[in-house]
Design a protein around this motif. Structure first.
Motif, PDB file in Angstrom:
ATOM      1  N   PRO A 121       0.200   2.284   5.535  1.00 27.89           N
ATOM      2  CA  PRO A 121       0.949   2.282   4.268  1.00 27.89           C
ATOM      3  C   PRO A 121       2.310   1.624   4.426  1.00 27.89           C
ATOM      4  CG  PRO A 121       0.950   4.469   5.245  1.00 27.89           C
ATOM      5  CD  PRO A 121       0.005   3.643   6.066  1.00 27.89           C
ATOM      6  N   ASP A 122       2.702   0.887   3.423  1.00 26.74           N
ATOM      7  CA  ASP A 122       4.035   0.287   3.400  1.00 26.74           C
ATOM      8  C   ASP A 122       5.079   1.296   2.951  1.00 26.74           C
ATOM      9  OD1 ASP A 122       3.364  -2.638   3.923  1.00 26.74           O
ATOM     10  OD2 ASP A 122       2.053  -2.191   2.220  1.00 26.74           O
ATOM     11  N   LEU A 123       4.623   2.368   2.295  1.00 29.04           N
ATOM     12  CA  LEU A 123       5.545   3.375   1.788  1.00 29.04           C
ATOM     13  C   LEU A 123       4.781   4.680   1.586  1.00 29.04           C
ATOM     14  CD1 LEU A 123       8.395   4.019   0.600  1.00 29.04           C
ATOM     15  CD2 LEU A 123       7.486   3.321  -1.631  1.00 29.04           C
ATOM     16  N   VAL A 124       5.426   5.790   1.947  1.00 25.46           N
ATOM     17  CA  VAL A 124       4.913   7.130   1.643  1.00 25.46           C
ATOM     18  C   VAL A 124       5.887   7.782   0.675  1.00 25.46           C
ATOM     19  CG1 VAL A 124       4.367   9.421   2.563  1.00 25.46           C
ATOM     20  CG2 VAL A 124       3.790   7.376   3.890  1.00 25.46           C
TER      21      VAL A 124
ATOM     22  N   LEU B  50       0.854  -1.182   0.000  1.00 22.94           N
ATOM     23  CA  LEU B  50       0.000   0.000   0.000  1.00 22.94           C
ATOM     24  C   LEU B  50       0.897   1.241   0.000  1.00 22.94           C
ATOM     25  CD1 LEU B  50      -2.761   1.389   0.245  1.00 22.94           C
ATOM     26  CD2 LEU B  50      -2.584   1.098   2.733  1.00 22.94           C
ATOM     27  N   ILE B  51       0.724   2.093  -0.993  1.00 18.98           N
ATOM     28  CA  ILE B  51       1.595   3.252  -1.163  1.00 18.98           C
ATOM     29  C   ILE B  51       0.769   4.527  -1.122  1.00 18.98           C
ATOM     30  CG2 ILE B  51       3.273   4.389  -2.666  1.00 18.98           C
ATOM     31  CD1 ILE B  51       3.822   1.618  -3.921  1.00 18.98           C
ATOM     32  N   LEU B  52       1.134   5.427  -0.223  1.00 17.84           N
ATOM     33  CA  LEU B  52       0.493   6.741  -0.122  1.00 17.84           C
ATOM     34  C   LEU B  52       1.326   7.757  -0.891  1.00 17.84           C
ATOM     35  CD1 LEU B  52      -1.536   8.780   1.097  1.00 17.84           C
ATOM     36  CD2 LEU B  52       0.002   8.924   3.088  1.00 17.84           C
ATOM     37  N   VAL B  53       0.672   8.518  -1.764  1.00 20.23           N
ATOM     38  CA  VAL B  53       1.351   9.521  -2.584  1.00 20.23           C
ATOM     39  C   VAL B  53       0.828  10.911  -2.226  1.00 20.23           C
ATOM     40  CG1 VAL B  53       1.788  10.365  -4.918  1.00 20.23           C
ATOM     41  CG2 VAL B  53       1.670   7.905  -4.491  1.00 20.23           C
ATOM     42  N   SER B  54       1.759  11.859  -2.058  1.00 23.03           N
ATOM     43  CA  SER B  54       1.394  13.253  -1.852  1.00 23.03           C
ATOM     44  C   SER B  54       2.420  14.129  -2.567  1.00 23.03           C
ATOM     45  CB  SER B  54       1.321  13.591  -0.357  1.00 23.03           C
ATOM     46  OG  SER B  54       0.703  14.849  -0.160  1.00 23.03           O
TER      47      SER B  54
ATOM     48  N   LYS C 179      -3.524   9.236   7.068  1.00 24.61           N
ATOM     49  CA  LYS C 179      -3.372   8.222   8.109  1.00 24.61           C
ATOM     50  C   LYS C 179      -4.642   8.075   8.945  1.00 24.61           C
ATOM     51  CE  LYS C 179      -1.102   7.134  12.440  1.00 24.61           C
ATOM     52  NZ  LYS C 179      -0.238   7.581  13.546  1.00 24.61           N
ATOM     53  N   HIS C 180      -5.183   9.191   9.413  1.00 25.96           N
ATOM     54  CA  HIS C 180      -6.259   9.135  10.402  1.00 25.96           C
ATOM     55  C   HIS C 180      -7.651   9.016   9.798  1.00 25.96           C
ATOM     56  CE1 HIS C 180      -3.651   9.914  13.829  1.00 25.96           C
ATOM     57  NE2 HIS C 180      -3.030  10.836  13.104  1.00 25.96           N
ATOM     58  N   HIS C 181      -7.829   9.416   8.542  1.00 24.79           N
ATOM     59  CA  HIS C 181      -9.176   9.400   7.969  1.00 24.79           C
ATOM     60  C   HIS C 181      -9.282   8.535   6.715  1.00 24.79           C
ATOM     61  CE1 HIS C 181     -13.179  10.760   6.949  1.00 24.79           C
ATOM     62  NE2 HIS C 181     -12.751  11.050   5.727  1.00 24.79           N
ATOM     63  N   VAL C 182      -8.424   8.782   5.729  1.00 25.53           N
ATOM     64  CA  VAL C 182      -8.569   8.084   4.447  1.00 25.53           C
ATOM     65  C   VAL C 182      -8.219   6.605   4.583  1.00 25.53           C
ATOM     66  CG1 VAL C 182      -7.753   7.954   2.066  1.00 25.53           C
ATOM     67  CG2 VAL C 182      -8.152  10.185   3.125  1.00 25.53           C
ATOM     68  N   LEU C 183      -7.063   6.321   5.153  1.00 27.44           N
ATOM     69  CA  LEU C 183      -6.626   4.927   5.277  1.00 27.44           C
ATOM     70  C   LEU C 183      -7.202   4.259   6.517  1.00 27.44           C
ATOM     71  CD1 LEU C 183      -2.875   5.305   4.239  1.00 27.44           C
ATOM     72  CD2 LEU C 183      -4.809   4.612   2.820  1.00 27.44           C
ATOM     73  N   LYS C 184      -7.527   5.043   7.522  1.00 26.80           N
ATOM     74  CA  LYS C 184      -8.141   4.555   8.764  1.00 26.80           C
ATOM     75  C   LYS C 184      -7.285   3.465   9.403  1.00 26.80           C
ATOM     76  CE  LYS C 184     -12.784   5.888   7.329  1.00 26.80           C
ATOM     77  NZ  LYS C 184     -14.155   5.446   6.995  1.00 26.80           N
TER      78      LYS C 184
ATOM     79  N   ILE D  57       8.770  13.535   5.446  1.00 28.00           N
ATOM     80  CA  ILE D  57       9.199  13.509   6.841  1.00 28.00           C
ATOM     81  C   ILE D  57       8.020  13.272   7.771  1.00 28.00           C
ATOM     82  CG2 ILE D  57      10.168  14.941   8.697  1.00 28.00           C
ATOM     83  CD1 ILE D  57      12.089  16.087   6.566  1.00 28.00           C
ATOM     84  N   GLU D  58       6.844  13.793   7.413  1.00 31.19           N
ATOM     85  CA  GLU D  58       5.654  13.492   8.205  1.00 31.19           C
ATOM     86  C   GLU D  58       5.377  11.993   8.184  1.00 31.19           C
ATOM     87  OE1 GLU D  58       2.614  13.865  10.774  1.00 31.19           O
ATOM     88  OE2 GLU D  58       3.966  15.490  10.187  1.00 31.19           O
ATOM     89  N   GLY D  59       5.584  11.370   7.017  1.00 32.08           N
ATOM     90  CA  GLY D  59       5.462   9.916   6.952  1.00 32.08           C
ATOM     91  C   GLY D  59       6.428   9.233   7.891  1.00 32.08           C
ATOM     92  N   ALA D  60       7.678   9.722   7.937  1.00 35.13           N
ATOM     93  CA  ALA D  60       8.673   9.143   8.839  1.00 35.13           C
ATOM     94  C   ALA D  60       8.291   9.346  10.299  1.00 35.13           C
ATOM     95  CB  ALA D  60      10.048   9.761   8.553  1.00 35.13           C
ATOM     96  N   ILE D  61       7.753  10.516  10.623  1.00 35.03           N
ATOM     97  CA  ILE D  61       7.300  10.776  11.991  1.00 35.03           C
ATOM     98  C   ILE D  61       6.220   9.780  12.394  1.00 35.03           C
ATOM     99  CG2 ILE D  61       6.023  12.428  13.436  1.00 35.03           C
ATOM    100  CD1 ILE D  61       7.469  14.667  11.912  1.00 35.03           C
ATOM    101  N   GLU D  62       5.359   9.452  11.444  1.00 31.82           N
ATOM    102  CA  GLU D  62       4.270   8.499  11.725  1.00 31.82           C
ATOM    103  C   GLU D  62       4.756   7.055  11.731  1.00 31.82           C
ATOM    104  OE1 GLU D  62       1.499   9.423  12.720  1.00 31.82           O
ATOM    105  OE2 GLU D  62       1.134  11.451  11.975  1.00 31.82           O
TER     106      GLU D  62
END
Length: 258
Positions: A93-96, A5-9, A84-89, A120-125
């Motif tokens: 994700p395995d990767l951001v 599962l990959i999150l893209v922004s 993280k908190h709403h869309v994926l619930k 970096i927000e992905g890393a923080i999470e």
């Protein structure tokens, strides 16, 4: 086996050419979900929205790739938090991945970069994360030479993982006649912006200011991100959100009267 599962922004906005390239590549690797700003957010750094509501709308921009996407009224960091908190619930994700940015994020620019703030927000999470940038600010920039490297670097991160709190800052040289020479693992260059403000007046005679400046590289080393991109390599810098200057703690404790 299920696909990762990959999150893209990104920070250039969900309609930018760079994010389309990134989504296309990620769709070859795994299941992709996009949450990106609804308008350009370059230079926002790690800003988050706390004084006004965030809007989130589902889009059909990547329906041809069978990719679910959302546009967000907030910053890149907001996008990752909402994902993280709403869309994926309850899904992790395995990767951001963030980008591909129109313009480099070398040296100190990593601190101002909205692209890297999403990573970096992905890393923080606690997620493995990568920010991708191309050293070409044109809206119609040619990203064709980045695709294979984006895929390869992403697959390496999925296979090997990253240490806790680490995100990769990846910068590509602009498209040239010469092929990219390879990948270099680098450090952040000792370089900065010498800034100036252009003082102007609007049609009503009211003053306003426009930030400008020149990028100055004081680094002579051949192991920096600036050197790598200048010499047609892909620069990969492991970054962390812990900004503690650990080497200064002992000196301050020894020398200062606290």
């Amino acid at each position: 086996m299920s696909k990762p599962l990959i999150l893209v922004s990104n920070d250039d906005g969900i309609t930018s050419h760079g994010i389309r390239v990134l989504v296309e590549v990620m769709a070859e690797i795994g299941e992709v979900v996009v949450v990106a700003p609804d308008s350009p957010q370059s230079g926002m750094g790690h800003a988050i929205t706390i004084g006004e509501p965030l809007r989130l709308y589902k889009t059909r921009l990547f329906k041809d790739l069978d990719v679910i996407s959302y546009k967000c009224s907030g910053t890149p960091a907001d996008c990752v938090k909402l994902a993280k908190h709403h869309v994926l619930k309850d899904r992790t994700p395995d990767l951001v991945v963030s980008g591909v940015n129109h313009g480099s994020n070398l040296a100190v620019s990593v601190l101002y970069s909205g692209t890297m703030s999403a990573a970096i927000e992905g890393a923080i999470e606690g997620f493995p994360a990568i920010g991708f940038s191309l050293s070409d600010f044109a809206q119609d920039a040619d990203f064709s030479h980045t695709r294979d490297y984006i895929k390869h670097i992403s697959q390496q991160v999925l296979e090997h993982g990253l240490g806790k709190g680490i995100a990769l800052n990846v910068n590509f040289p602009p498209k040239q006649n010469e092929k990219i020479k390879g990948i270099k693992i680098c450090r952040q260059a000792n370089a900065h912006w010498e800034e100036e403000f252009d003082h102007r007046k609007d049609p009503y005679g009211r003053p306003y200011f426009w930030l400008a400046g020149n990028f100055v590289n004081n680094d002579k080393g051949e192991d920096s991100d600036v050197w790598a991109v200048d010499h047609n390599y892909v620069a990969v810098v492991p970054c962390q959100y812990d900004l503690t200057a650990h080497h200064a703690i002992a000196r301050i404790n020894e020398e200062w009267d606290f």
